[in-house]
Design an enzyme around this catalytic site. Sequence first.
Site, short mmCIF file in Angstrom:
data_model
loop_
_atom_site.label_atom_id
_atom_site.label_comp_id
_atom_site.label_asym_id
_atom_site.label_seq_id
_atom_site.Cartn_x
_atom_site.Cartn_y
_atom_site.Cartn_z
N ASP A 179 -4.54 10.02 9.50
CA ASP A 179 -3.23 9.52 9.92
C ASP A 179 -2.77 10.13 11.23
O ASP A 179 -2.99 11.31 11.51
CB ASP A 179 -2.19 9.79 8.83
CG ASP A 179 -2.47 8.99 7.58
OD1 ASP A 179 -2.71 7.78 7.72
OD2 ASP A 179 -2.46 9.56 6.48
N GLU B 246 0.88 -1.17 0.00
CA GLU B 246 0.00 0.00 0.00
C GLU B 246 0.91 1.22 0.00
O GLU B 246 1.61 1.49 0.97
CB GLU B 246 -0.90 -0.01 1.24
CG GLU B 246 -1.84 1.18 1.31
CD GLU B 246 -2.56 1.26 2.64
OE1 GLU B 246 -3.08 2.35 2.95
OE2 GLU B 246 -2.59 0.26 3.39
#
Length: 250
Positions: free
Chosen positions: A46, A35
């Site tokens: 994130d 990924e």
Amino acid sequence: MDKKLVVYLTAGYPDISTTEKLIAIVEKAGADIIELGVPFSDPVADGKSIQYSSEMSLRKKTNLGDVLKLTEKIRRRIKIPFYIMSYINPIYRYGVSRFAQKCIKAGIKGVIIPDMPYDSSEIIKDCFENLDIVYMASSNTPEKRLEKIFSKSGGFVYVVSVLGVTGVRRMFSKETFDFIGKLKKYRSVPKYLGFGISSPRQIAKIKSYVDGVIIGSAIVEILRKNKKKTAFKKIEKLVKDCKKAILRED
């Protein structure tokens, strides 16, 4: 079905050439899927580790075009599938149709767009008919939407282990196990668990609930805290150990 190990790398951290080397290292160590994260200035999903790696990559001027060029360059050498993780803004700026065409040319299997809910994906869906669109599911996703996500997601469903952002965690709560246990009834597409997985011990505890796991922040932390040669060795060992843990029969 063998359980899969997905390895997340922030493209361009600490630089593009290092990302290229890391892809080869993690494939050899046992990763089943790569990924590749596109750096973005406002990565809302994130945590601190990936935010940091994204900022450092942006300082090197890494952009979506660079990520696509990298995958096209190494596609013949790397046999495992690539998925691009990007927020929607860089894709819109690049051009949705152009992005999809470049992904196909670069041999990319699919895309993960964390800030694009399932209900909003219709506006780009036609451009991605030859790519997997991986949808995300979390414990606050309504049941009716879960059914749609599991019926429409391509490749796999990205199951979010905790509400909040990515980042290394020592353990998962009872709520996490309750949630992933509830998802066992969905069998139309594999379920890969991400957000917070950082060790073989964690994988041993959760692997019976899902079809695969995603590790990322732990790799960023190794890169951040070690010189490059040492980091490569530690990342290789982590991936090998995680792969053994997910395949081990208890």
